[in-house]
Motif scaffolding. Structure first.
Motif, PDB file in Angstrom:
ATOM      1  N   PRO A   7       0.781  -1.368   0.001  1.00  0.00           N
ATOM      2  CA  PRO A   7       0.090  -0.069  -0.102  1.00  0.00           C
ATOM      3  C   PRO A   7       0.917   1.237   0.008  1.00  0.00           C
ATOM      4  CG  PRO A   7       0.177  -0.835   2.095  1.00  0.00           C
ATOM      5  CD  PRO A   7       0.893  -1.914   1.249  1.00  0.00           C
ATOM      6  N   ALA A  92      -5.487   3.230  -2.825  1.00  0.00           N
ATOM      7  CA  ALA A  92      -5.575   2.136  -3.865  1.00  0.00           C
ATOM      8  C   ALA A  92      -5.535   2.673  -5.390  1.00  0.00           C
ATOM      9  CB  ALA A  92      -6.844   1.344  -3.901  1.00  0.00           C
ATOM     10  N   ARG A 101      -8.708  -5.329  -2.114  1.00  0.00           N
ATOM     11  CA  ARG A 101      -8.244  -5.228  -0.905  1.00  0.00           C
ATOM     12  C   ARG A 101      -9.414  -5.559   0.185  1.00  0.00           C
ATOM     13  NH1 ARG A 101      -2.745  -4.267  -0.127  1.00  0.00           N
ATOM     14  NH2 ARG A 101      -2.100  -2.689  -1.966  1.00  0.00           N
TER      15      ARG A 101
END
Length: 155
Positions: A7, A92, A101
């Motif tokens: 991330p 994202a 996710r």
């Protein structure tokens, strides 16, 4: 099970008792600049943060802070049930990654290998008035995270 890419940080959310003072301090100390503010919130935000009245984003380089104030807290310290650190938001790169996710969290929970401090699953993915999509979830320690997808990459 495929593991998503690492991330990237989107923002750190912080509760404040004085929004104007906090914005000014983050400008002075971190060199942040205000990028947007609002006093209009989605039903999900109002459900998660009862009494929220205002929020502002400040940014320095790639670091964003979302500063927010609760009703009746101006000038007062946050209550213990309203922690100063609220959540960390991760970015994202697409709607598809965001959905993956969320699915990945649910798949890990379903394995039964983890004991969660909070039994709540991830929220549904919601879309705000600007088209920004996000969902919230807790880690095994009860710390709150958000994943967000910002169409166009900036907001």
């Amino acid at each position: 099970m495929t593991r998503p890419a690492p991330p990237r940080l989107h923002h750190i959310a912080v509760q404040t008792a004085d929004l104007a003072q906090s914005v000014a301090w983050y400008e002075e100390y971190f060199g942040c600049r205000p990028t947007w503010s609002t006093d209009v919130f989605s039903p999900l935000t109002r459900d998660r943060l009862p009494g929220i009245v205002a929020m502002a984003e400040v940014k320095a380089e790639g670091v964003r802070f979302h500063l927010f104030e609760y009703e009746g807290t101006a000038g007062a310290q946050p209550l213990p049930e309203h922690p100063r650190f609220q959540h960390i938001c991760l970015l994202a790169t697409s709607s598809e990654e965001l959905a993956e996710r969320r699915r990945h969290w649910l798949a890990l929970q379903a394995t039964g290998r983890f004991a969660f401090a909070r039994e709540e699953g991830p929220t549904d993915i919601v879309v705000d008035e600007d088209g920004v999509e996000s969902f919230y979830f807790f880690d095994v320690n009860g710390l709150e995270f958000e994943f967000t997808h910002v169409p166009g990459g900036e907001r």
